[in-house]
Design an enzyme around this catalytic site. Structure first.
Site, PDB file in Angstrom:
ATOM      1  CG  HIS A 124      -2.087  -0.865   1.117  1.00 35.92           C
ATOM      2  ND1 HIS A 124      -2.021  -2.208   1.293  1.00 35.92           N
ATOM      3  CD2 HIS A 124      -3.380  -0.571   0.835  1.00 35.92           C
ATOM      4  CE1 HIS A 124      -3.221  -2.734   1.130  1.00 35.92           C
ATOM      5  NE2 HIS A 124      -4.065  -1.768   0.844  1.00 35.92           N
ATOM      6  CE1 TYR A 189      -4.478   1.304  -2.430  1.00 31.07           C
ATOM      7  CE2 TYR A 189      -6.466   1.930  -1.266  1.00 31.07           C
ATOM      8  CZ  TYR A 189      -5.624   0.956  -1.751  1.00 31.07           C
ATOM      9  OH  TYR A 189      -5.938  -0.358  -1.547  1.00 31.07           O
ATOM     10  NE  ARG A 205      -8.576   3.537   2.076  1.00 27.04           N
ATOM     11  CZ  ARG A 205      -8.401   2.245   1.826  1.00 27.04           C
ATOM     12  NH1 ARG A 205      -9.224   1.606   1.019  1.00 27.04           N
ATOM     13  NH2 ARG A 205      -7.413   1.588   2.375  1.00 27.04           N
ATOM     14  CG  HIS A 209     -10.889  -1.496   4.335  1.00 23.38           C
ATOM     15  ND1 HIS A 209     -11.967  -2.127   4.835  1.00 23.38           N
ATOM     16  CD2 HIS A 209      -9.805  -2.019   4.958  1.00 23.38           C
ATOM     17  CE1 HIS A 209     -11.568  -3.024   5.722  1.00 23.38           C
ATOM     18  NE2 HIS A 209     -10.263  -2.976   5.825  1.00 23.38           N
ATOM     19  CG  HIS A 266     -14.919  -1.644  -0.206  1.00 23.56           C
ATOM     20  ND1 HIS A 266     -15.039  -3.003  -0.386  1.00 23.56           N
ATOM     21  CD2 HIS A 266     -14.256  -1.484   0.960  1.00 23.56           C
ATOM     22  CE1 HIS A 266     -14.471  -3.626   0.643  1.00 23.56           C
ATOM     23  NE2 HIS A 266     -14.002  -2.729   1.477  1.00 23.56           N
ATOM     24  CG  HIS A 273     -11.654  -5.954   3.865  1.00 24.86           C
ATOM     25  ND1 HIS A 273     -12.038  -4.739   3.370  1.00 24.86           N
ATOM     26  CD2 HIS A 273     -10.857  -6.514   2.928  1.00 24.86           C
ATOM     27  CE1 HIS A 273     -11.485  -4.569   2.176  1.00 24.86           C
ATOM     28  NE2 HIS A 273     -10.769  -5.628   1.890  1.00 24.86           N
TER      29      HIS A 273
HETATM   30 ZN    ZN Z   1     -13.201  -3.134   3.441  1.00 23.72          ZN
END
Ligand code: ZN
Length: 514
Positions: A124, A189, A205, A209, A266, A273
């Site tokens: 990442h 990101y 971001r 997530h 998402h 997740h």
């Molecule tokens: Zn996620």
């Protein structure tokens, strides 16, 4: 975390190749000349297509971008190197010479010893790059949402690493770097957008997530930034308390003072997740006042929620398939063209003024399935796409051309081709010189290896260099690489760590999932 020390300001030359004449006063004359010839690669095996062999893990993708820019006669590139640290190299187009790679900073997610197993890697923290008006090179890297120790994150959830901003000590000189502590560390990101007036926008971001997508703006060449502004909102889904609305987004220049965003939804499982990424969306920022509109020009309320996105920014004829971002560019009429990765294909869309053109698969499976890449709009109906793809056991980075607004695509020339390697494309080099259009990483088809080769390709093929310069791992890492290199799949760990679970699935993961 790892006992790495970041000195804040340092000059790192250990990983660079610098060739110097040995001193004649201490070395016999003949030996001096021979040593110089060997060091300079003159006596070595010759020229290779790659410029570096020390790329690590998944060293580049289209998500963290751009990772290369042409400025003042030089193409600068950045990628993930040993210990997940960012490396930078520079190609001088006039002399045909490479400088570097040099290490530009320290990624706190890196390990004391690298691993060949994906389960131990976290890519990442891949670097993104921009060159400012004065010629300083900026690199942002190292974030996977930020470790808990960084403190409260009002815009998202913690993950790992720390987003770090480094800048070259001198304009146009990649040999030494220093950190600028002027952006949020709780991020991943990174994506740089540079306007024609030199204003810099850093999109990312703001956490792991389940986090907002934001930007920070700099009007002084990256020396100071505005506070983060939220673009896409994360929140508990209205559909279910165990689903969390989240996004994967991609930003770049539109026409004039505008910035495009295209993104996918998402539906993250909470707790936990999920891998799902669905749908396709598009919107545009007017940088003069920070307002956003959809493709029809209708004003949006920021940050955009799942409900408003579904209502006003969704591309309806993209359907509700699993989807992943591609890249987006705007034509001379101000209309966006975009591709998404859906159903194992690269699907192209174009805004026709009142609706989106129906999707078309570029490089359909029977022609060698396309995985990822970027494109150039030459006119509203003439588009050239540079994709990595596989075709009958051969990996290619090559052009696909359309002259009818994306309704049909014809295969163009390949810039790289191999039956031994897989190639991974990135976005096109910002302000690209025709000889250096895209940074490409390779991976062995036969072996699991920790380190990979990097290529810079353009209209004349790859810009390589003498093998002795391109082989830059050094003795220690060469030994470790030899010990870790195994036939594909041997010793492969099945588990996938939670921290690596939401990585943007680049071409390699897409292939692995099949
Ligand atoms: Zn996620």
């Amino acid at each position: 975390m790892l006992p790495k020390i970041f000195p804040g300001e340092f000059a790192h030359m250990a990983a660079s190749k610098t060739f110097m004449f040995p001193s004649r006063s201490t070395t016999p004359w003949l030996f001096s000349i021979l040593a110089w010839l060997v060091a300079g690669g003159v006596c070595a095996a010759g020229h290779v297509d790659y410029f570096a062999d020390n790329a690590y893990s998944n060293p580049i993708s289209t998500m963290q971008h751009p990772n290369a820019e042409y400025a003042n006669g030089v193409t600068y590139v950045t990628y993930l190197g040993p210990h997940e640290d960012p490396y930078v190299a520079a190609y001088d187009h006039a002399s045909g010479k490479w400088q570097g790679p040099v290490q530009a900073g320290v990624n706190i997610m890196g390990k004391a010893q690298d691993s060949a197993s994906k389960a131990d890697q976290d890519a990442h923290g891949k670097p993104a790059m921009v060159v400012d008006r004065q010629g300083y090179v900026h690199v942002v890297f190292g974030g996977h949402g930020g470790v808990v120790a960084l403190g409260a994150n009002a815009l998202g959830t913690p993950g790992g690493g720390r987003q770090i901003h480094v800048v070259s000590q001198k304009p146009g000189d990649i040999s030494s770097w220093r950190e600028l502590a002027n952006i949020s560390p709780s991020a991943t990101y990174p994506q740089w957008v540079k306007l024609a007036n030199g204003d810099l926008y850093l999109f990312y971001r703001h956490g792991s997530h389940r986090s907002d997508w934001v930007y920070q703006k700099s009007t002084d060449d990256g020396r100071t930034f505005s506070e983060p502004t939220s673009i896409l909102k994360h929140k508990v889904s209205q559909a279910s308390p165990t689903v969390h609305d989240a996004w994967y987004a991609w930003f770049d220049n539109g026409r004039g003072d505008t910035i495009t965003a295209h993104y996918v939804y998402h539906p993250c499982a909470n707790p936990g997740h999920s891998k799902d990424r669905l749908n396709a969306y598009y919107m545009l920022m007017n940088c003069r006042d920070g307002s956003w509109t959809n493709a029809r020009g209708e004003a949006l309320t920021l940050p955009v929620t799942k409900e408003s996105a579904d209502r006003v920014t969704r591309i309806p004829n993209a359907g509700s398939d699993r989807s992943n971002h591609g890249t987006c560019h705007v034509d001379a009429e101000g209309r966006p063209h975009v591709y998404f990765r859906q159903g194992g294909e690269v699907r192209y869309y174009r805004w026709l003024g009142d609706a989106w053109q129906n999707p078309v698969a570029v490089a359909a499976p029977d022609q060698g399935k396309g995985h990822d890449g970027d494109f150039v709009i030459e006119s509203p109906t003439s588009i050239r796409m540079l994709l990595d793809q596989d075709n009958a056991g051969v990996s290619v980075v090559g052009w696909w051309n359309s002259h009818d607004g994306g309704l049909t695509w014809q295969k163009g020339p390949a810039l790289l081709s191999s039956s031994e390697l897989n190639f991974e494309a990135s976005t096109l080099v910002r302000n690209a010189h025709p000889d250096a259009r895209m940074l490409v990483a390779s991976k062995s088809r036969k072996f699991d290896e920790p380190y990979h080769q990097m290529y810079l390709v353009g209209d004349k093929g790859p810009l390589g260099r003498p093998e002795a310069e391109a082989n830059c791992l050094g003795e220690k890492l060469e030994r470790e690489k030899a010990a870790m290199t195994l036939p594909k799949g041997a010793g492969k760990k099945k588990r996938k760590t939670a921290k690596a679970a939401d990585e943007d699935p680049a071409a390699f993961e897409t292939r692995d999932r099949k």
